[in-house]
Write an enzyme that holds these catalytic residues in place. Structure first.
Site, PDB file in Angstrom:
ATOM      1  CB  THR A   1      41.895  35.288 -23.658  1.00 15.15           C
ATOM      2  OG1 THR A   1      40.989  34.369 -24.276  1.00 15.15           O
ATOM      3  CG2 THR A   1      42.338  34.752 -22.317  1.00 15.15           C
TER       4      THR A   1
ATOM      5  CG  PHE B   1      44.705  43.572 -29.448  1.00  7.71           C
ATOM      6  CD1 PHE B   1      45.686  43.754 -30.401  1.00  7.71           C
ATOM      7  CD2 PHE B   1      43.380  43.699 -29.817  1.00  7.71           C
ATOM      8  CE1 PHE B   1      45.364  44.076 -31.705  1.00  7.71           C
ATOM      9  CE2 PHE B   1      43.046  44.016 -31.119  1.00  7.71           C
ATOM     10  CZ  PHE B   1      44.039  44.203 -32.071  1.00  7.71           C
ATOM     11  N   GLY B   2      45.451  40.583 -25.774  1.00  6.44           N
ATOM     12  CA  GLY B   2      45.840  40.360 -24.393  1.00  6.44           C
ATOM     13  C   GLY B   2      44.769  39.620 -23.630  1.00  6.44           C
TER      14      GLY B   2
ATOM     15  CE  LYS C   1      41.789  45.312 -23.408  1.00 12.57           C
ATOM     16  NZ  LYS C   1      40.855  46.195 -24.163  1.00 12.57           N
TER      17      LYS C   1
ATOM     18  CG  ASP D   1      34.007  45.254 -30.981  1.00 13.16           C
ATOM     19  OD1 ASP D   1      33.311  44.713 -31.872  1.00 13.16           O
ATOM     20  OD2 ASP D   1      34.808  44.616 -30.282  1.00 13.16           O
TER      21      ASP D   1
END
Length: 793
Positions: free
Chosen positions: A19, A22-23, A46, A138
Site C-alpha cells: 500500500t 496513492f493506492g 496497481k 525513487d
C-alpha cells in the site's frame, strides 16, 4: 495497448502486495478469461483513485522492455468504481529491503552489494540512454525485487529446504513462501491454520551448513523441543544465511515502481519535491536545480549505503550520508562519486560502469550478449560484399566510413535499423531492406546519383535521415505511407522543389537542413507536428504551414514579415533564427504558444498584446548561443554597430505576459530590467544584459528561485535578492563580479552560488567569513569548491 474496462467479476484477488499514498498493489488471478484484454493469468494490479491518477507511469512503462525491469501489460478503468487499474508483471520475490531487515546488523556482504549494483548499473544505463532519457526518481531497496528462479525453496526468513531443513517445502517450490507459519514449520495443516495465514516467523539460527550455499548454520536456542521441523545430523532445524543462499540461486533483480519517474531532455527541470527523503539528491531536496538523470546516481549511492547497514539520517559536514567504515576503499570511492553535491560534477552511469568496484567482465558480457543478438557494428575499414546468411537474425547494422557495396536483396531480411557510413553511394535496390524501420544515410549518399525507385524504401520504414550530398527529387509514391520522420542534415545540398503528394500523409516530423524553396499550400501533409526549416530558408510563410504543426523552428536567415496566417494556430513551440527582426504586432502569434525563442538580432519593441498570455517560456538568445553564420566580417561589424546605436528599450509589464515562468534575455537585446516589470510567477531568469542601477525590492518577483546575472556588478544588499531565490550566479568569465564583500548579505535560503571574480580576490580563507554557511554548493570561476570553506580534507 488501449484502455480496458476492469471488471471485478473477471479477477480473484489472491493477496495484497503493498500500500502507499496513492493506492495499493494486489496479486490477482484471472477467473474469467473472456474479455479481460490481458493474456497473463496472474498479475500484479496497481489500484489508484482516478482523482490522483496521471498517465505518467503508464507512458514510462510502455517504453521499457528490459529483463531487469517490471513488465507492463496494460491499464483499465473500473467498471463500477472510480479507480484506475494498472496491470503489471507479478514478481515472485521479495524487496531487497525485506531481506535486508533479516540480516545480521541489517547489512549485506560487500560481494552481494557489488552484484546488485551491477544489475542496477545495467538498468540505469538502459533507462538513462539517449533514446529513453528516463529518470526513476525513487531508487531504493524497497523498489528493488530479488526474484525467485523457481529452483530453490528458501523463505524470506531464510529457511532452506534444499538440504531438508527448516521448511517442509519441496525443492522445486518458491524460496519465497506465502504460506502460514504452521504449515511452513510442518506443525499444522491448511485446514487448521487458516487463521494464521501469511504470518512471519523469527529467524532461526542453528548448527550445520546449507547444502545450497555452504553457509554455516547455528543452533536456535529458543526452538522448542517439540518442533516437528525437518532436521540435519544432530536433529536440529536448519536455516542458511539468507542473502548468500538466495542470491546464489536467484542472481537476478527487478526494478519496480515507476510512479514517480519522468522523461527528460537533458536540461529538463522538475522542481516537484518527490522521492524518498533519505535518498533524495540535494538538487531536488533544495529545489534549486534540475532533477536529471544524475539524480538517480545520488540515490544509487544512498542505496549502497542502505545495503551496507549505514544510517542515511547520519550526515557528514557536507550534508552527505556517512559511508560505513567497514566497506572497502573501492566501494567507498564508488559511493563518493555518486554523492557529489553538484550534479554537473557528478558521474553519470557510463563513467561509473568503468569503476573498479564493478565487475567489468560481467558488465561487458551482459552488454555483449545483448548486442550480439541484435546489433553488428563494422570497422571503418570494412568494405566487403554482404552475402546471404552473413546477417541472419541481426536487427541493427552500423557500417563504417569506407563501406560502399551494393546491398543485395535477401542479405538483410531481418535488419530493422541500418546506418551507412560516409562513403556509401550505391543505389538502394527494391527489396534490399524489406524489414527496415529506420535508415540513416551518410555524407556522400546520393542514391548512385539517381532518384529512388518506387519500392526501394520499404513499406515498413518509419524514419529516414539523409546526409549532406543527397539532392534527388521525391516523386509521389517514393516515400512509403509508413514514414513518420524525414530528416535532411543541416548544411546539406537538398533543395528540390517539393510537390503536392511527394510527402506521405503519415509524416509527423520534417527537418529540412538548408532548404530554400517556396513551400506551396498543400505540400506539407496535415499529419505534420514538428517542422524545422533550415538555416538558408527565407521564403514567405503565409498559408504554407499546416494547422497541425505544434513545433516550428525557423533558420538563421529567415527574416520575412509575418501576418496572422503565418504561424499555425496550434503551435506551442516557436523559435526564430538569428536574423529575424520584424515587428510582432498583436495577433501575429497564436494564443497556443507556450515557448518562444527570439534570436540575437531581434530588437523590436514588444507592446501590449504582442505576446500571447499562453507563453510560459520566453528566451532572447544572444550571440554566444548562436551557431556561426555565413556573414563576412564587414556584415558582422555593421550589424553589431547598428545594434549599439539603437536606444535602450525597457522591459515592461505590458510586453511580458504574466504566464511566463522561465525567461532568458540575451546581451544584444538592449532591454533592461525596471521596477516591477517581470512576470509575477517567474521562476527562472537568465539575464545577459547590462544594468544601469542596482537591483531594488520588487525588481525580481517573489516567486523566483533561480537567477543568473551575467553582467551584474553592484553591491548586494539584503533586499536585492528575494528570499525565494535558492540558486544564484553573479558574473561570467568575461564580466567579473567585484563586490565580493557584499556576499555576506545573502538570506539563509540561498543554497547554490556560482560567482566569477578576479583572480586576486580568490583567497579561500578570506572568503570563509564572507560566504554564508548555508551555501551547500559553491562554484568560483568554474571550479567546484569544497564546503565548508577552510576545512581541510
Amino acid at each position: 495497448m488501449k484502455k480496458l474496462v476492469h471488471k471485478e467479476s473477471q479477477w480473484e484477488i489472491l493477496s495484497q502486495l503493498g500500500t502507499g499514498a496513492f493506492g495499493r498493489v494486489v496479486k490477482a488471478k484471472k477467473i474469467n478469461c473472456d474479455g479481460t484484454g490481458i493474456i497473463i493469468d496472474i498479475c500484479a494490479i496497481k489500484i489508484i483513485k482516478k482523482s490522483v491518477f496521471t498517465k505518467n507511469e503508464i507512458e514510462i512503462l510502455k517504453q521499457l522492455d528490459h529483463p531487469l525491469i517490471v513488465k507492463y501489460y496494460g491499464y483499465g478503468v473500473g467498471e463500477i468504481d472510480d479507480n484506475i487499474y494498472i496491470y503489471m508483471e507479478y514478481i515472485d520475490g521479495y524487496p531487497v529491503s525485506s531481506i535486508l531487515r533479516k540480516q545480521p546488523k541489517n547489512q549485506f556482504p560487500e560481494d552481494i552489494i557489488s552484484k546488485i549494483v551491477i544489475d542496477l548499473a545495467l538498468i540505469l544505463s538502459y533507462i538513462h540512454d539517449n533514446e529513453r532519457k528516463i529518470i526513476h526518481r525513487d531508487l531504493k531497496c524497497d523498489n528493488i525485487m530479488l526474484v525467485n528462479d523457481n529452483t530453490h525453496s528458501c523463505d524470506v526468513n531464510g529457511n532452506c529446504s534444499r538440504n531438508g531443513g527448516g521448511s517442509a517445502k519441496s525443492a522445486n517450490q518458491s524460496f519465497f513462501t506465502e504460506d502460514c507459519v504452521c504449515n511452513v514449520n510442518g506443525s499444522g495443516t491448511d485446514e487448521n491454520c487458516k487463521s494464521c495465514k501469511l504470518k512471519s516467523k523469527p529467524i532461526r539460527e542453528i548448527q550445520g551448513s546449507c547444502e545450497s550455499c555452504g553457509s554455516d548454520l547455528e543452533q536456535d536456542s529458543s526452538s522448542s523441543s517439540s518442533s516437528s521441523s525437518s532436521t540435519i545430523n544432530n536433529g536440529q532445524s536448519s536455516t542458511c544465511r539468507l542473502i548468500n543462499c538466495i542470491y546464489s540461486v536467484s542472481k537476478k533483480i527487478k526494478l519496480i515502481d515507476f510512479g514517480l519517474s519522468k522523461g527528460c531532455d537533458g536540461d529538463s527541470k522538475y522542481y516537484s519535491l518527490v522521492g524518498t527523503s533519505t535518498h533524495m539528491p540535494p538538487e531536488v531536496a533544495l529545489r534549486n536545480n534540475t532533477a536529471c538523470r544524475k539524480s538517480d546516481i545520488w540515490s544509487l549511492g544512498c542505496t549502497i549505503i542502505e545495503m551496507a547497514g549505514g544510517n542515511l539520517f547520519e550526515k557528514d559536514i557536507h550534508g552527505k550520508p556517512k559511508i560505513p567504515d567497514h566497506l572497502s576503499a573501492s566501494c567507498k570511492n564508488f559511493i563518493q562519486r555518486c554523492l557529489t553535491i553538484d550534479p554537473n560534477h557528478r558521474d553519470d552511469i557510463i563513467n561509473l560502469i568503468s569503476h573498479n568496484f564493478i565487475d567489468r567482465n560481467r558488465i561487458n558480457e551482459e552488454i555483449k550478449e545483448d548486442i550480439s543478438k541484435s546489433k553488428i557494428q563494422f570497422d571503418d575499414e570494412f568494405n566487403e560484399i554482404i552475402s546471404p546468411g552473413d546477417l541472419d537474425s541481426v536487427n541493427e547494422v552500423v557500417f563504417g566510413f569506407d563501406f560502399n557495396q551494393t546491398i543485395i536483396p535477401g542479405t538483410m531480411n531481418s535488419v530493422k535499423k541500418i546506418e551507412f557510413g560516409g562513403s556509401f553511394n550505391k543505389e538502394l535496390l527494391i527489396d534490399s531492406l524489406p524489414s527496415a524501420t529506420s535508415i540513416t544515410f551518410g555524407a556522400r549518399f546520393n542514391n548512385g546519383n539517381k532518384p529512388f525507385a518506387i519500392g526501394a524504401i520499404p513499406s515498413t520504414c518509419k524514419s529516414i535521415t539523409f546526409g549532406w550530398t543527397y539532392n534527388q527529387p521525391f516523386y509521389p509514391g517514393i516515400l512509403p505511407n509508413s514514414l513518420k520522420k524525414l530528416i535532411f542534415q543541416e548544411g546539406g545540398d537538398f533543395n528540390r522543389i517539393l510537390e503536392v503528394g511527394s510527402l506521405p500523409s503519415s509524416i509527423t516530423t520534417l527537418i529540412l537542413g538548408d532548404y530554400d524553396q517556396k513551400i506551396e499550400k498543400g505540400v506539407l501533409p496535415s499529419s505534420l507536428t514538428i517542422l524545422e526549416l533550415g538555416g538558408e530558408f527565407n521564403q514567405p510563410l503565409e498559408g504554407s504551414i499546416p494547422d497541425s504543426v505544434t513545433s516550428l523552428t525557423l533558420g538563421y536567415r529567415f527574416n520575412k514579415a509575418l501576418t496572422e496566417n503565418c504561424i499555425p494556430p496550434n503551435c506551442k513551440f516557436l523559435k526564430f533564427g538569428s536574423n529575424f527582426n520584424k515587428d510582432l504586432s498583436p495577433g501575429i502569434l497564436p494564443s497556443s504558444i507556450e515557448t518562444l525563442i527570439l534570436g540575437y538580432c531581434f530588437n523590436k519593441e514588444l507592446v501590449e498584446g504582442s505576446l500571447p498570455l499562453s507563453i510560459t517560456t520566453l528566451i532572447y538568445e544572444h550571440r554566444d548561443n548562436q551557431k556561426k553564420v555565413s556573414y563576412d566580417y564587414k556584415e558582422v561589424t555593421n550589424l553589431s554597430k547598428d545594434l549599439e546605436e539603437n536606444e535602450i528599450i525597457p522591459l515592461t509589464p505590458e510586453s511580458l505576459p504574466e504566464s511566463i515562468t522561465k525567461l532568458t534575455i540575451g546581451k544584444n537585446q538592449n532591454h533592461v530590467i525596471e521596477f516591477n516589470c517581470l512576470p509575477p510567477d517567474l521562476q527562472c531568469l537568465k539575464y545577459h544584459g547590462g544594468f544601469i542601477r542596482p537591483l531594488i525590492p520588487r525588481d525580481l518577483p517573489s516567486s523566483i528561485t533561480s537567477v543568473k546575472l551575467y553582467n551584474y556588478n553592484y553591491e548586494i544588499k539584503k533586499t536585492s535578492i528575494p528570499k525565494s531565490v535558492t540558486s544564484l550566479q553573479l558574473g561570467s568569465r568575461h564580466n567579473k563580479f567585484t563586490q565580493i564583500q557584499s556576499l555576506s548579505n545573502f538570506h539563509p535560503n540561498m543554497r547554490d552560488l556560482k560567482i566569477y571574480i578576479n583572480d586576486d580576490d580568490i583567497d579561500i580563507y578570506n572568503l570563509k567569513d564572507i560566504i554564508p554557511q548555508t551555501i551547500t554548493s559553491l562554484i568560483i570561476n568554474g571550479d567546484n569548491i569544497d564546503l565548508p570553506i577552510g576545512i581541510e580534507n
